[in-house]
Design a protein around this motif. Structure first.
Motif, PDB file in Angstrom:
ATOM      1  N   PHE A  52       0.725  -1.306   0.055  1.00  0.00           N
ATOM      2  CA  PHE A  52      -0.037   0.113   0.046  1.00  0.00           C
ATOM      3  C   PHE A  52       0.844   1.344  -0.090  1.00  0.00           C
ATOM      4  CE2 PHE A  52      -2.788  -2.936   2.492  1.00  0.00           C
ATOM      5  CZ  PHE A  52      -3.709  -3.290   1.258  1.00  0.00           C
ATOM      6  N   LYS A  53       2.260   1.049  -0.065  1.00  0.00           N
ATOM      7  CA  LYS A  53       3.039   2.367   0.261  1.00  0.00           C
ATOM      8  C   LYS A  53       2.900   3.281  -1.083  1.00  0.00           C
ATOM      9  CE  LYS A  53       6.260   0.409   3.315  1.00  0.00           C
ATOM     10  NZ  LYS A  53       7.775  -0.003   3.440  1.00  0.00           N
ATOM     11  N   GLY A  54       2.728   4.565  -0.894  1.00  0.00           N
ATOM     12  CA  GLY A  54       2.670   5.443  -2.105  1.00  0.00           C
ATOM     13  C   GLY A  54       1.315   5.529  -2.903  1.00  0.00           C
ATOM     14  N   LEU A  55       0.197   4.526  -2.561  1.00  0.00           N
ATOM     15  CA  LEU A  55      -0.889   4.571  -3.151  1.00  0.00           C
ATOM     16  C   LEU A  55      -1.737   5.400  -3.019  1.00  0.00           C
ATOM     17  CD1 LEU A  55      -1.052   0.523  -3.811  1.00  0.00           C
ATOM     18  CD2 LEU A  55       0.000   2.333  -5.261  1.00  0.00           C
ATOM     19  N   GLY A  56      -1.567   6.290  -1.846  1.00  0.00           N
ATOM     20  CA  GLY A  56      -2.842   7.245  -1.490  1.00  0.00           C
ATOM     21  C   GLY A  56      -3.334   8.209  -2.537  1.00  0.00           C
ATOM     22  N   ASN A  57      -2.583   8.526  -3.288  1.00  0.00           N
ATOM     23  CA  ASN A  57      -3.040   9.471  -4.150  1.00  0.00           C
ATOM     24  C   ASN A  57      -3.334   8.599  -5.523  1.00  0.00           C
ATOM     25  OD1 ASN A  57      -2.287  11.711  -2.733  1.00  0.00           O
ATOM     26  ND2 ASN A  57      -0.179  11.555  -3.477  1.00  0.00           N
ATOM     27  N   GLN A  58      -3.330   7.280  -5.424  1.00  0.00           N
ATOM     28  CA  GLN A  58      -3.766   6.603  -6.664  1.00  0.00           C
ATOM     29  C   GLN A  58      -5.079   5.677  -6.480  1.00  0.00           C
ATOM     30  OE1 GLN A  58      -1.642   6.368  -9.402  1.00  0.00           O
ATOM     31  NE2 GLN A  58      -0.682   7.952  -8.790  1.00  0.00           N
ATOM     32  N   ILE A  59      -5.719   5.907  -5.370  1.00  0.00           N
ATOM     33  CA  ILE A  59      -6.704   5.108  -5.131  1.00  0.00           C
ATOM     34  C   ILE A  59      -7.881   5.395  -6.097  1.00  0.00           C
ATOM     35  CG2 ILE A  59      -8.932   4.875  -3.486  1.00  0.00           C
ATOM     36  CD1 ILE A  59      -6.063   4.037  -2.404  1.00  0.00           C
ATOM     37  N   GLY A  60      -8.393   6.511  -6.673  1.00  0.00           N
ATOM     38  CA  GLY A  60      -9.306   6.728  -7.643  1.00  0.00           C
ATOM     39  C   GLY A  60      -8.987   6.030  -9.041  1.00  0.00           C
ATOM     40  N   PHE A  61      -7.516   5.944  -9.327  1.00  0.00           N
ATOM     41  CA  PHE A  61      -7.331   5.158 -10.415  1.00  0.00           C
ATOM     42  C   PHE A  61      -7.276   3.884 -10.453  1.00  0.00           C
ATOM     43  CE2 PHE A  61      -3.476   3.382 -12.795  1.00  0.00           C
ATOM     44  CZ  PHE A  61      -3.715   3.442 -14.113  1.00  0.00           C
ATOM     45  N   ILE A  62      -7.087   3.081  -9.150  1.00  0.00           N
ATOM     46  CA  ILE A  62      -6.934   1.772  -8.825  1.00  0.00           C
ATOM     47  C   ILE A  62      -8.407   1.280  -8.811  1.00  0.00           C
ATOM     48  CG2 ILE A  62      -6.566  -0.012  -7.093  1.00  0.00           C
ATOM     49  CD1 ILE A  62      -4.193   1.700  -6.197  1.00  0.00           C
ATOM     50  N   VAL A  63      -9.479   2.043  -8.213  1.00  0.00           N
ATOM     51  CA  VAL A  63     -10.800   1.763  -8.085  1.00  0.00           C
ATOM     52  C   VAL A  63     -11.462   1.635  -9.567  1.00  0.00           C
ATOM     53  CG1 VAL A  63     -13.134   2.476  -7.437  1.00  0.00           C
ATOM     54  CG2 VAL A  63     -11.027   2.398  -5.889  1.00  0.00           C
ATOM     55  N   VAL A  64     -11.163   2.702 -10.381  1.00  0.00           N
ATOM     56  CA  VAL A  64     -11.850   2.710 -11.667  1.00  0.00           C
ATOM     57  C   VAL A  64     -11.178   1.583 -12.502  1.00  0.00           C
ATOM     58  CG1 VAL A  64     -11.868   4.032 -13.818  1.00  0.00           C
ATOM     59  CG2 VAL A  64     -12.277   5.104 -11.627  1.00  0.00           C
ATOM     60  N   LEU A  65      -9.964   1.541 -12.565  1.00  0.00           N
ATOM     61  CA  LEU A  65      -9.106   0.498 -13.403  1.00  0.00           C
ATOM     62  C   LEU A  65      -9.712  -1.050 -12.930  1.00  0.00           C
ATOM     63  CD1 LEU A  65      -7.074  -0.297 -15.372  1.00  0.00           C
ATOM     64  CD2 LEU A  65      -5.337  -0.299 -13.541  1.00  0.00           C
ATOM     65  N   THR A  66      -9.933  -1.208 -11.626  1.00  0.00           N
ATOM     66  CA  THR A  66     -10.297  -2.674 -11.335  1.00  0.00           C
ATOM     67  C   THR A  66     -11.608  -2.675 -11.596  1.00  0.00           C
ATOM     68  OG1 THR A  66      -9.130  -2.457  -9.172  1.00  0.00           O
ATOM     69  CG2 THR A  66     -10.705  -3.926  -9.292  1.00  0.00           C
ATOM     70  N   ILE A  67     -12.514  -1.969 -11.666  1.00  0.00           N
ATOM     71  CA  ILE A  67     -14.005  -2.166 -11.968  1.00  0.00           C
ATOM     72  C   ILE A  67     -13.962  -2.372 -13.621  1.00  0.00           C
ATOM     73  CG2 ILE A  67     -16.119  -0.917 -12.325  1.00  0.00           C
ATOM     74  CD1 ILE A  67     -15.422   0.463  -9.757  1.00  0.00           C
ATOM     75  N   VAL A  68     -13.442  -1.510 -14.228  1.00  0.00           N
ATOM     76  CA  VAL A  68     -13.316  -1.631 -15.717  1.00  0.00           C
ATOM     77  C   VAL A  68     -12.591  -3.109 -16.024  1.00  0.00           C
ATOM     78  CG1 VAL A  68     -12.195  -0.788 -17.907  1.00  0.00           C
ATOM     79  CG2 VAL A  68     -13.144   0.705 -16.128  1.00  0.00           C
ATOM     80  N   ALA A  69     -11.509  -3.217 -15.583  1.00  0.00           N
ATOM     81  CA  ALA A  69     -11.001  -4.539 -15.623  1.00  0.00           C
ATOM     82  C   ALA A  69     -11.669  -5.975 -15.520  1.00  0.00           C
ATOM     83  CB  ALA A  69      -9.660  -4.731 -14.725  1.00  0.00           C
ATOM     84  N   VAL A  70     -12.584  -5.753 -14.469  1.00  0.00           N
ATOM     85  CA  VAL A  70     -13.489  -6.875 -14.030  1.00  0.00           C
ATOM     86  C   VAL A  70     -14.641  -7.009 -15.040  1.00  0.00           C
ATOM     87  CG1 VAL A  70     -15.083  -7.761 -12.551  1.00  0.00           C
ATOM     88  CG2 VAL A  70     -13.041  -6.996 -11.402  1.00  0.00           C
ATOM     89  N   LEU A  71     -15.191  -5.834 -15.361  1.00  0.00           N
ATOM     90  CA  LEU A  71     -16.441  -5.814 -16.170  1.00  0.00           C
ATOM     91  C   LEU A  71     -16.143  -6.228 -17.490  1.00  0.00           C
ATOM     92  CD1 LEU A  71     -18.454  -2.736 -14.730  1.00  0.00           C
ATOM     93  CD2 LEU A  71     -18.829  -5.041 -14.240  1.00  0.00           C
ATOM     94  N   THR A  72     -15.060  -5.475 -18.000  1.00  0.00           N
ATOM     95  CA  THR A  72     -14.721  -5.734 -19.483  1.00  0.00           C
ATOM     96  C   THR A  72     -14.424  -7.140 -19.728  1.00  0.00           C
ATOM     97  OG1 THR A  72     -12.552  -4.934 -19.071  1.00  0.00           O
ATOM     98  CG2 THR A  72     -14.329  -3.293 -19.938  1.00  0.00           C
ATOM     99  N   LYS A  73     -13.509  -7.748 -18.706  1.00  0.00           N
ATOM    100  CA  LYS A  73     -13.383  -9.338 -19.203  1.00  0.00           C
ATOM    101  C   LYS A  73     -14.417  -9.889 -18.994  1.00  0.00           C
ATOM    102  CE  LYS A  73      -9.524 -10.837 -19.728  1.00  0.00           C
ATOM    103  NZ  LYS A  73      -9.000 -11.267 -21.250  1.00  0.00           N
ATOM    104  N   GLN A  74     -15.315  -9.767 -17.774  1.00  0.00           N
ATOM    105  CA  GLN A  74     -16.674 -10.609 -17.544  1.00  0.00           C
ATOM    106  C   GLN A  74     -17.592 -10.433 -18.899  1.00  0.00           C
ATOM    107  OE1 GLN A  74     -18.177 -11.377 -13.844  1.00  0.00           O
ATOM    108  NE2 GLN A  74     -19.630 -12.723 -15.255  1.00  0.00           N
ATOM    109  N   LEU A  75     -17.901  -9.218 -19.209  1.00  0.00           N
ATOM    110  CA  LEU A  75     -18.711  -8.996 -20.457  1.00  0.00           C
ATOM    111  C   LEU A  75     -18.348  -9.514 -21.786  1.00  0.00           C
ATOM    112  CD1 LEU A  75     -20.340  -5.506 -19.232  1.00  0.00           C
ATOM    113  CD2 LEU A  75     -21.333  -7.963 -18.935  1.00  0.00           C
TER     114      LEU A  75
END
Length: 398
Positions: free
Chosen positions: A288-311
């Protein structure tokens, strides 16, 4: 010795957590992944991914995919070849488009966005294999399609990565060298897949015959392991994942008289030591080190990664004639990125295709998506089974 301490902690923790995970109805693999996150740098810091643990983990995924090949039905794989190809193609194209747009939205340049899309085009089916085995669904229509699609997906991801690194990475000096390298790699991979037929038809039976004549304990199993590691090694030499070679080695042995013997011998070795280390190693990559400012990017990327592969993969299954429930189960089986995405991310990072900060965020998104995948697969497979049971209860009107 540090390795012995680490192995003791891993095996003790995964045994306890796996027991209670299964008891409450959660896939045991989830407990093993969580052990890696909790005991690794992200939380407690008791374990770190050393070179020795990486070696154990690599053997673990090779053995796991060998077992998957060993327990697969070759005739079913042939039968579902067309659906597998459709699932793989759609499961690559849609995630590539979706994650590329995420990169552009977060102001990554074109090269970084392309690299991001390649990472999340990959599928790591090893975790899905474990869930399918727990559910006795490895040779189901959905399970067979997932296995076949994962092999095609791996080839597509490697080809796309080769093109990207060859044309934009720092390792290649000019366009002529890039084209030559890509052409050679493609030719080697074609030869490798062509050679698989000869391995299944002649090499594997011959090795088993030799093994049965050897005056050593478990001779046939030893020859099977030699074939597994050998095919995994050659797969890496031609630019493929070693799990592809291990899977087809399992397929080859499954066509011989030694199938049940090898399966009976190899499973205790894998599940008692190497396979738990592999699943824990994925969690150990989380930091988790250094990821404080990247939370939004991580959340959006995870959601898109899961949905696009599943769909995407689910749409491929639907186009192949699956009903929506089965299509979503197939899509869920392709969601996990695991070691394949981590390997591609590392290759691209070394080729200077991604900044260190973005690289850490991408690794976090890969692991979160991988943690979600078993839950999704279990959910949709349970729905498929419930639908099958409900249909069997329907009686025609008299």
């Amino acid at each position: 010795m540090e390795l012995l301490r680490d192995l003791t902690l891993i095996l003790l923790a995964t045994t306890i957590v796996g027991h209670y995970s299964t008891r409450i109805g959660i896939p045991a693999v989830i407990g093993q992944l969580v052990v890696g996150v909790l005991m690794g740098p992200a939380v407690l810091g008791w374990l770190h991914l050393t070179h020795d643990l990486e070696s154990f983990a690599e053997i673990g995924v090779i053995v796991l995919m060998f077992i998957a090949g060993l327990e697969s039905d070759l005739q079913l794989l042939k039968r579902y070849l067309k659906p597998s190809v459709l699932v793989a193609i759609m499961g690559v194209l849609i995630p590539v488009a979706g994650t590329y747009l995420v990169g552009i939205f977060y102001h990554l340049n074109v090269t970084e966005s392309m690299f991001l899309s390649v990472i999340f085009a990959a599928t790591s089916v090893s975790i899905s294999v474990e869930v399918l085995k727990e559910m006795n669904a490895l040779n189901s229509r959905e399970g067979t399609t997932i296995l076949g699609a994962a092999v095609v997906d791996d080839v597509l991801a490697v080809v796309i990565l080769s093109v990207l690194v060859s044309t934009t990475g720092t390792a290649v000096a000019d366009g002529a060298a890039a084209s030559s390298s890509l052409l050679l790699t493609t030719l080697e991979q074609i030869i490798y897949f062509a050679a698989i037929y000869f391995v299944v038809r002649w090499v594997a039976p011959y090795l088993v015959k030799i093994g049965n004549r050897l005056m050593v304990p478990m001779g046939a199993t030893l020859m099977a392991v030699i074939l597994c590691f050998g095919m995994a090694y050659v797969a890496e030499l031609v630019g493929l994942s070693n799990v592809v070679g291990a899977f087809f080695a399992g397929i080859a042995i499954s066509q011989t008289s030694a199938k049940s013997t090898v399966d009976r011998h190899i499973e205790p070795i894998g599940y008692a030591l190497f396979i738990p280390v592999f699943f824990v190693s994925i969690g150990l990559n989380m930091d988790f080190k250094g990821l404080g400012n990247q939370i939004g990017f991580i959340v959006v990327l995870t959601i898109v990664a899961v949905l696009t592969k599943q769909l995407g993969a689910g749409l491929g299954a639907k186009l192949a004639g699956f009903h929506w429930g089965s299509s979503m189960a197939v899509g869920a089986g392709m969601v996990s990125r695991g070691e394949m995405a981590l390997i591609i991310a590392q290759i691209g990072y070394q080729a200077k295709l991604m900044s260190p900060v973005r690289y850490s965020a991408i690794v976090a998104a890969i692991i979160v998506a991988t943690l979600l995948a078993p839950f999704l697969l279990r959910f949709y497979m349970d729905r498929v089974r419930k639908g099958q049971v409900d249909k069997s209860k329907v009686r025609p009107a008299e």
